[in-house]
Design an enzyme around this catalytic site. Structure first.
Site, PDB file in Angstrom:
ATOM      1  N   ASP A   1       5.149  -0.189  -6.715  1.00  0.00           N
ATOM      2  CA  ASP A   1       3.949  -0.554  -7.472  1.00  0.00           C
ATOM      3  C   ASP A   1       2.742   0.192  -6.945  1.00  0.00           C
ATOM      4  O   ASP A   1       1.660   0.112  -7.510  1.00  0.00           O
ATOM      5  CB  ASP A   1       3.701  -2.066  -7.384  1.00  0.00           C
ATOM      6  CG  ASP A   1       2.566  -2.522  -8.289  1.00  0.00           C
ATOM      7  OD1 ASP A   1       2.610  -2.212  -9.502  1.00  0.00           O
ATOM      8  OD2 ASP A   1       1.621  -3.169  -7.791  1.00  0.00           O
TER       9      ASP A   1
ATOM     10  N   ARG B   1       0.852  -1.185   0.000  1.00  0.00           N
ATOM     11  CA  ARG B   1       0.000   0.000   0.000  1.00  0.00           C
ATOM     12  C   ARG B   1       0.886   1.233   0.000  1.00  0.00           C
ATOM     13  O   ARG B   1       1.889   1.302   0.719  1.00  0.00           O
ATOM     14  CB  ARG B   1      -0.936   0.006   1.220  1.00  0.00           C
ATOM     15  CG  ARG B   1      -2.084  -0.987   1.126  1.00  0.00           C
ATOM     16  CD  ARG B   1      -3.065  -0.608   0.031  1.00  0.00           C
ATOM     17  NE  ARG B   1      -4.152  -1.570  -0.114  1.00  0.00           N
ATOM     18  CZ  ARG B   1      -4.155  -2.580  -0.970  1.00  0.00           C
ATOM     19  NH1 ARG B   1      -3.113  -2.777  -1.762  1.00  0.00           N
ATOM     20  NH2 ARG B   1      -5.178  -3.385  -1.039  1.00  0.00           N
TER      21      ARG B   1
ATOM     22  N   HIS C   1       0.315  -0.158  -9.888  1.00  0.00           N
ATOM     23  CA  HIS C   1      -0.478  -1.100  -9.083  1.00  0.00           C
ATOM     24  C   HIS C   1      -0.852  -2.333  -9.909  1.00  0.00           C
ATOM     25  O   HIS C   1      -2.009  -2.759  -9.934  1.00  0.00           O
ATOM     26  CB  HIS C   1      -1.736  -0.419  -8.551  1.00  0.00           C
ATOM     27  CG  HIS C   1      -2.212  -0.978  -7.243  1.00  0.00           C
ATOM     28  ND1 HIS C   1      -2.609  -0.202  -6.191  1.00  0.00           N
ATOM     29  CD2 HIS C   1      -2.355  -2.259  -6.818  1.00  0.00           C
ATOM     30  CE1 HIS C   1      -2.992  -0.965  -5.186  1.00  0.00           C
ATOM     31  NE2 HIS C   1      -2.841  -2.235  -5.545  1.00  0.00           N
TER      32      HIS C   1
ATOM     33  N   GLU D   1      -2.272   7.670  -5.116  1.00  0.00           N
ATOM     34  CA  GLU D   1      -2.486   7.060  -6.425  1.00  0.00           C
ATOM     35  C   GLU D   1      -3.931   7.053  -6.891  1.00  0.00           C
ATOM     36  O   GLU D   1      -4.195   6.843  -8.081  1.00  0.00           O
ATOM     37  CB  GLU D   1      -1.993   5.616  -6.413  1.00  0.00           C
ATOM     38  CG  GLU D   1      -2.873   4.666  -5.598  1.00  0.00           C
ATOM     39  CD  GLU D   1      -2.405   3.218  -5.678  1.00  0.00           C
ATOM     40  OE1 GLU D   1      -3.232   2.367  -6.029  1.00  0.00           O
ATOM     41  OE2 GLU D   1      -1.237   2.936  -5.375  1.00  0.00           O
TER      42      GLU D   1
END
Length: 344
Positions: free
Chosen positions: A255, A231, A292, A260
């Site tokens: 990632d 996260r 992600h 985001e």
């Protein structure tokens, strides 16, 4: 046939859910819009919704869903930090997909590490221009390096197995350690001090929010590599940027990103991004940002679709909900019902 509103739909979502929907008594209404206060009205006439990690399920959205007669939220992901569980408790049940493919996430974490270390992203761009120089592409052997793994759930354990296959020394931190393991548990501060590489595999909670910040970066080895496939808000982004600029952090593979939600999963290639921290991170040669995508394998997408539909089926047929999460479940001691019956 029960109608289900499906938010933040991507082409791969529709492909896999449509593959299995004929086995269920559901009609899915797909919406590309993310779920928020402005779009929640799209769920009118539906009995349940399917949501994703960047949908906004705050108190106002929960209230509007309740007013629309929605009684079940099926998250098609493992994370649930975007849900106001206090608002949902005793009104709307929430289910999730707790583990769709630990291999997908763990393998992507290792892909980020290998890319950063051996600079394959830079080499790829060079050779496309017929630049075959090796200058600036030197990496290091992973064998013998110490990797600190934060979080030893299913994903963390798979990642540890991969690291051990590379001959790395593993130290791990988890407030709830598992027994009979072939790696060493240490305190979080000690992990920061000894690790050459740190990879995050823990959930986002009040305790882990900004787990990596200036104070923790200061404790780390110079040139440490940071990997985050969990996260975004586990890392304080501005502190990471400063640590990269000062060379305290030698490289970062991300990632996820704490801001985001309005950016990831969408195409902004023709837009000037207003997030200066993200723009700077993306521009650095020793940072790799992916949007992600760690979960994005065929096996994971198949499992997500099947589990989400089975969660909905169990709810509407009055069965127990083993994948339910609620206000009580979020407490450290867990839900007393242990999912042998519904949370409320």
């Amino acid at each position: 046939m029960r109608k289900i509103a499906f938010f933040d739909t991507k082409p791969y979502d529709k492909e896999w859910f449509d593959t299995f929907i004929m086995n269920y008594d559901f009609e899915i209404k797909y919406f590309e819009n993310k779920l928020n206060e402005d779009t929640v009205a799209l769920a009118k006439g539906c009995e349940g919704i399917v949501a994703f990690v960047n949908d906004n399920l705050n108190e106002q959205v929960i209230k509007q869903l309740d007013d629309l007669g929605i009684s079940i939220i099926a998250m098609r992901c493992a994370g649930y930090n975007n849900i106001d569980f206090k608002a949902a408790f005793n009104k709307i049940h929430v289910v999730r997909v707790p583990a769709y493919s630990p291999y997908a996430i763990a393998e992507h974490a290792m892909a980020l590490l290998l890319t950063l270390n051996r600079k394959t992203h830079k080499a790829y761009n060079r050779t496309r221009d017929f630049n075959f120089s090796l200058s600036g592409l030197t990496g290091f052997d992973l064998h013998g390096k110490t990797i600190g793994v934060v979080g030893t759930g299913k994903i963390g354990q798979v990642f540890i197995d991969i690291c051990k296959g590379f001959g790395m020394k593993v130290v791990a931190y988890d407030p709830y350690p598992i027994s009979n393991v072939d790696f060493e548990y240490v305190g979080f501060e000690q992990l920061c001090q000894v690790a050459d590489i740190i990879s995050l595999h823990c959930p986002l909670t009040e305790q882990t929010h900004h787990l990596l910040k200036k104070e923790t970066f200061d404790q780390m080895k110079d040139g440490v590599v940071i990997i985050n496939t969990s996260r975004g808000a586990l890392i304080e982004s501005e502190s990471l940027l400063e640590a990269l600029k000062s060379h305290k952090v030698g490289a970062a593979g991300l990632d996820v990103y704490e801001e985001e939600s309005e950016l990831f999963f969408e195409d902004f290639s023709n837009v000037i991004i207003q997030d200066d921290v993200l723009a700077r991170l993306v521009s650095l040669p020793n940072v790799v940002v992916t949007s992600h995508q760690a979960f994005l394998t065929q096996e994971a997408l198949k499992h997500i679709a099947e589990t989400t539909l089975n969660n909905l089926k169990a709810y509407f047929e009055g069965e127990p909900l083993p994948n339910e999460i609620c206000y009580q479940c979020k407490k450290l001691n867990g839900c007393k019902k242990n999912h042998t019956e519904r949370c409320f």
